[in-house]
Design an enzyme around this catalytic site. Structure first.
Site, PDB file in Angstrom:
ATOM      1  N   HIS A  89       0.849  -1.193   0.000  1.00 38.61           N
ATOM      2  CA  HIS A  89       0.000   0.000   0.000  1.00 38.61           C
ATOM      3  C   HIS A  89       0.887   1.246   0.000  1.00 38.61           C
ATOM      4  O   HIS A  89       1.938   1.261   0.648  1.00 38.61           O
ATOM      5  CB  HIS A  89      -0.928   0.001   1.217  1.00 38.61           C
ATOM      6  CG  HIS A  89      -2.018   1.021   1.088  1.00 38.61           C
ATOM      7  ND1 HIS A  89      -1.791   2.359   1.326  1.00 38.61           N
ATOM      8  CD2 HIS A  89      -3.309   0.914   0.706  1.00 38.61           C
ATOM      9  CE1 HIS A  89      -2.915   3.026   1.096  1.00 38.61           C
ATOM     10  NE2 HIS A  89      -3.857   2.168   0.721  1.00 38.61           N
ATOM     11  N   GLU A 158      -3.856   1.996  -7.353  1.00 38.17           N
ATOM     12  CA  GLU A 158      -4.254   3.106  -6.495  1.00 38.17           C
ATOM     13  C   GLU A 158      -3.302   4.280  -6.727  1.00 38.17           C
ATOM     14  O   GLU A 158      -2.225   4.341  -6.093  1.00 38.17           O
ATOM     15  CB  GLU A 158      -4.162   2.704  -5.021  1.00 38.17           C
ATOM     16  CG  GLU A 158      -5.059   1.556  -4.628  1.00 38.17           C
ATOM     17  CD  GLU A 158      -5.368   1.564  -3.125  1.00 38.17           C
ATOM     18  OE1 GLU A 158      -6.558   1.558  -2.798  1.00 38.17           O
ATOM     19  OE2 GLU A 158      -4.436   1.612  -2.310  1.00 38.17           O
TER      20      GLU A 158
HETATM   21  P1  13P Z   1      -9.509   6.443   0.062  1.00 37.18           P
HETATM   22  O1  13P Z   1     -10.688   5.646  -0.427  1.00 37.18           O
HETATM   23  O2  13P Z   1      -9.721   7.020   1.425  1.00 37.18           O
HETATM   24  O3  13P Z   1      -9.069   7.460  -0.947  1.00 37.18           O
HETATM   25  O4  13P Z   1      -8.294   5.419   0.237  1.00 37.18           O
HETATM   26  C1  13P Z   1      -8.022   4.524  -0.768  1.00 37.18           C
HETATM   27  C2  13P Z   1      -7.074   3.529  -0.262  1.00 37.18           C
HETATM   28  O5  13P Z   1      -5.953   3.855   0.103  1.00 37.18           O
HETATM   29  C3  13P Z   1      -7.526   2.141  -0.158  1.00 37.18           C
HETATM   30  O6  13P Z   1      -6.479   1.277   0.103  1.00 37.18           O
END
Ligand code: 13P
Length: 241
Positions: A89, A158
């Protein structure tokens, strides 16, 4: 579609228990859906003990690169029975300086020990501005083992600039990245293996935009942070997918 809720450090043990209880009170909404919940490590046991929705997978937000030994404060993936784990992450990469080398060890532990492994990838704002997105993603994918065995692999795209900012890329932008990931995977693995690898998107997903994002044909699910911690928003997202 799968909705994966990354609760980060937002919900404490009591909050997590209350959330799960609310889900069970409206189990007709949730029981048919594919849900993954990633509570904070200290709340995993409580969430597990209070949930019996058939399709719900519970996992760790991160794991140690080490499996056991004298490592005070670390959380081994084998410390608790769970069915999924997130590795790489961006909050781990950027706030805790985790290198690709560290993430590779975590990835291999997870692939070996649990049924579902989510590898997060994504470019930072400045990398996007320098047109380095594909290069960054390629580097992050380069830790994938040539011989993929063990758990089901999920790649979660992400973009760092989208996490917690309310900035969501267009469906076209996400599709282009996912196509690139798919192509990368096809070069690495057989078509049978590629078929089993899932692709998620994460970054400011909420009850307002999830329907539109669901139109992305290559997408198998979402990894949601803050909106997944608020029960009503979570419920709306579940209903929308
Ligand atoms: P948000 O949905 O708060 O933008 O975070 C996304 C995330 O990091 C999921 O792992």
């Amino acid at each position: 579609m799968i909705l994966a809720a990354n609760w980060k450090m937002y919900l404490n043990e009591n909050d997590s228990k209350e959330f799960i209880k609310k889900m069970h009170l409206e189990s007709d909404i949730f029981e048919e859906k594919n849900i993954m919940i990633f509570p904070s490590h200290s709340s995993i046991r409580t969430v597990k003990n209070n949930s019996n929705l058939p399709n719900m997978i519970i996992g760790m937000q991160d794991c140690s690169e080490i499996l056991d030994g004298a490592f005070t404060g670390e959380n081994s993936i084998s410390s608790i029975n769970i069915d999924a784990c997130i590795v790489g992450h961006s909050e781990r990469r950027n706030n805790f300086n985790e290198s690709n080398e560290t993430i590779e060890k975590k990835l291999n532990n997870s692939l070996k020990c649990v049924k579902n492994t989510i590898l997060c990838i994504g470019e930072k704002k400045e990398e996007k501005e320098r047109n380095e997105t594909y290069h960054v993603i390629e580097e992050q994918l380069s830790i994938l083992p040539k011989d993929l065995q063990g758990s089901r692999l999920i790649i979660a795209y992400e973009p760092v600039w989208s996490i917690g900012t309310g900035l969501v890329p267009t469906n076209e932008y996400i599709s282009d990245i996912l196509s690139f990931v798919k192509k990368y995977l096809k070069e690495l693995y057989s078509s049978e293996i590629c078929e089993d690898i899932l692709l998620f998107y994460g970054g400011s997903v909420d009850e307002e935009n999830i329907k539109k994002l669901s139109e992305i044909s290559l997408l198998n699910g979402f990894l949601v942070g803050s909106a997944s911690c608020k029960f009503e928003k979570f419920k709306k997202m579940i209903k929308a997918i």
